[in-house]
Design a protein around this motif. Structure first.
Motif, PDB file in Angstrom:
ATOM      1  N   ASP A 131       0.984  -1.136  -0.058  1.00 22.15           N
ATOM      2  CA  ASP A 131      -0.039  -0.065  -0.100  1.00 22.15           C
ATOM      3  C   ASP A 131       0.909   1.521   0.109  1.00 22.15           C
ATOM      4  O   ASP A 131       1.873   1.340   0.874  1.00 22.15           O
ATOM      5  N   ILE A 132       0.654   2.181  -0.868  1.00 22.42           N
ATOM      6  CA  ILE A 132       1.337   3.479  -1.087  1.00 22.42           C
ATOM      7  C   ILE A 132       0.569   4.444  -0.753  1.00 22.42           C
ATOM      8  O   ILE A 132      -0.594   4.700  -1.358  1.00 22.42           O
ATOM      9  N   ILE A 133       0.623   5.264   0.527  1.00 18.99           N
ATOM     10  CA  ILE A 133      -0.132   6.238   0.946  1.00 18.99           C
ATOM     11  C   ILE A 133       0.566   7.474   0.787  1.00 18.99           C
ATOM     12  O   ILE A 133       1.597   7.817   1.145  1.00 18.99           O
ATOM     13  N   LEU A 134       0.166   8.380  -0.272  1.00 21.68           N
ATOM     14  CA  LEU A 134       0.979   9.546  -1.101  1.00 21.68           C
ATOM     15  C   LEU A 134       0.330  10.506   0.156  1.00 21.68           C
ATOM     16  O   LEU A 134      -0.771  10.912   0.820  1.00 21.68           O
ATOM     17  N   GLY A 135       1.350  11.313   0.906  1.00 20.93           N
ATOM     18  CA  GLY A 135       1.297  12.270   1.710  1.00 20.93           C
ATOM     19  C   GLY A 135       1.299  13.732   1.315  1.00 20.93           C
ATOM     20  O   GLY A 135       1.594  13.764   0.163  1.00 20.93           O
ATOM     21  N   SER A 136       1.166  14.816   2.185  1.00 25.21           N
ATOM     22  CA  SER A 136       0.971  16.133   1.742  1.00 25.21           C
ATOM     23  C   SER A 136       2.279  16.488   1.461  1.00 25.21           C
ATOM     24  O   SER A 136       2.445  17.624   0.563  1.00 25.21           O
ATOM     25  N   ALA A 137       3.556  16.023   1.893  1.00 24.79           N
ATOM     26  CA  ALA A 137       4.779  16.424   1.374  1.00 24.79           C
ATOM     27  C   ALA A 137       5.255  15.898   0.133  1.00 24.79           C
ATOM     28  O   ALA A 137       6.427  16.079  -0.712  1.00 24.79           O
ATOM     29  N   PHE A 138       4.231  14.836  -0.496  1.00 29.04           N
ATOM     30  CA  PHE A 138       4.807  14.481  -1.742  1.00 29.04           C
ATOM     31  C   PHE A 138       4.563  15.258  -3.169  1.00 29.04           C
ATOM     32  O   PHE A 138       3.657  16.252  -2.952  1.00 29.04           O
ATOM     33  N   GLN A 139       5.514  15.368  -3.867  1.00 29.37           N
ATOM     34  CA  GLN A 139       5.760  16.106  -5.119  1.00 29.37           C
ATOM     35  C   GLN A 139       5.706  15.521  -6.504  1.00 29.37           C
ATOM     36  O   GLN A 139       4.737  15.767  -7.187  1.00 29.37           O
ATOM     37  N   GLN A 140       6.596  14.410  -6.622  1.00 29.12           N
ATOM     38  CA  GLN A 140       6.366  13.602  -7.545  1.00 29.12           C
ATOM     39  C   GLN A 140       7.386  12.581  -7.555  1.00 29.12           C
ATOM     40  O   GLN A 140       8.288  12.329  -6.548  1.00 29.12           O
ATOM     41  N   LEU A 141       7.324  11.345  -8.348  1.00 33.77           N
ATOM     42  CA  LEU A 141       7.941  10.233  -8.402  1.00 33.77           C
ATOM     43  C   LEU A 141       9.558  10.628  -8.796  1.00 33.77           C
ATOM     44  O   LEU A 141       9.622  11.233  -9.717  1.00 33.77           O
ATOM     45  N   ALA A 142      10.324   9.520  -8.422  1.00 35.68           N
ATOM     46  CA  ALA A 142      11.836   9.852  -9.091  1.00 35.68           C
ATOM     47  C   ALA A 142      11.874   9.389 -10.473  1.00 35.68           C
ATOM     48  O   ALA A 142      11.025   8.822 -10.931  1.00 35.68           O
ATOM     49  N   THR A 143      12.639  10.016 -11.049  1.00 31.92           N
ATOM     50  CA  THR A 143      12.868   9.568 -12.748  1.00 31.92           C
ATOM     51  C   THR A 143      13.517   8.169 -12.577  1.00 31.92           C
ATOM     52  O   THR A 143      14.163   7.621 -11.442  1.00 31.92           O
TER      53      THR A 143
END
Length: 169
Positions: A131-143
């Motif tokens: 499970d991946i829970i995206l939080g408010s500090a998330f901006q983008q996935l790595a290249t």
């Protein structure tokens, strides 16, 4: 004649040394983990390819549609997205929740968050889905390049405490 005796003596010494080295080998239980107890869950520490990894992407932010957008990003990177949805709010970049069968998969996913995702291991979890829970500090996935560098920095997956590491083929 003396040379033949010396060569025979060296061969016998080499044979004795080899037998002693094999008998006293301390790596015979390599990979089992120090203090691996009977009854502990077996943690799959195999580093998986994205196509083998099953994930659920959950939105822990106020941003509408974030889980769907990031699910598409993961699909484009060949991950198996099982589900998208909402989760309780999180201030982290991301939280990875997984069980013993998902250790190697979670390790790979950590690289997509540049090792800034919080890990929540659940020894009772029976499936390999992460499970991946995206939080408010998330901006983008790595290249792809950043993921490869991050994997190099992370090293090999390690079994969580109170588990026995196994490598599935």
């Amino acid at each position: 004649m003396r040379a033949l005796v010396v060569v025979a003596l060296l061969a016998i010494l080499a044979l004795i040394f080899t037998v002693v080295a094999l008998v006293r080998d301390t790596q015979s239980d390599a990979g089992l983990g120090a203090g691996c107890q009977k009854g502990w869950p077996e943690a799959d520490v195999t580093l998986r390819e994205p196509a083998e990894v099953k994930i659920k992407v959950l939105n822990g932010t106020d941003q509408v549609g974030l889980a769907s957008k990031i699910s598409d990003d993961f699909r484009n990177r060949k991950f198996q997205v099982e589900e998208t949805g909402d989760a309780a709010k999180s201030d982290n970049i991301a939280v990875l929740r997984y069980g013993p069968k998902g250790v190697g998969s979670a390790h790979l996913l950590r690289a997509y968050f540049l090792n800034n995702a919080a890990a929540e291991y659940d020894p009772e979890r029976a499936d390999a889905t992460v499970d991946i829970i995206l939080g408010s500090a998330f901006q983008q996935l790595a290249t792809t390049t950043e993921v490869n560098q991050s994997l190099g920095d992370l090293g090999a997956p390690v079994a969580p405490p109170d588990t026995c590491p196994v490598q599935e083929e």
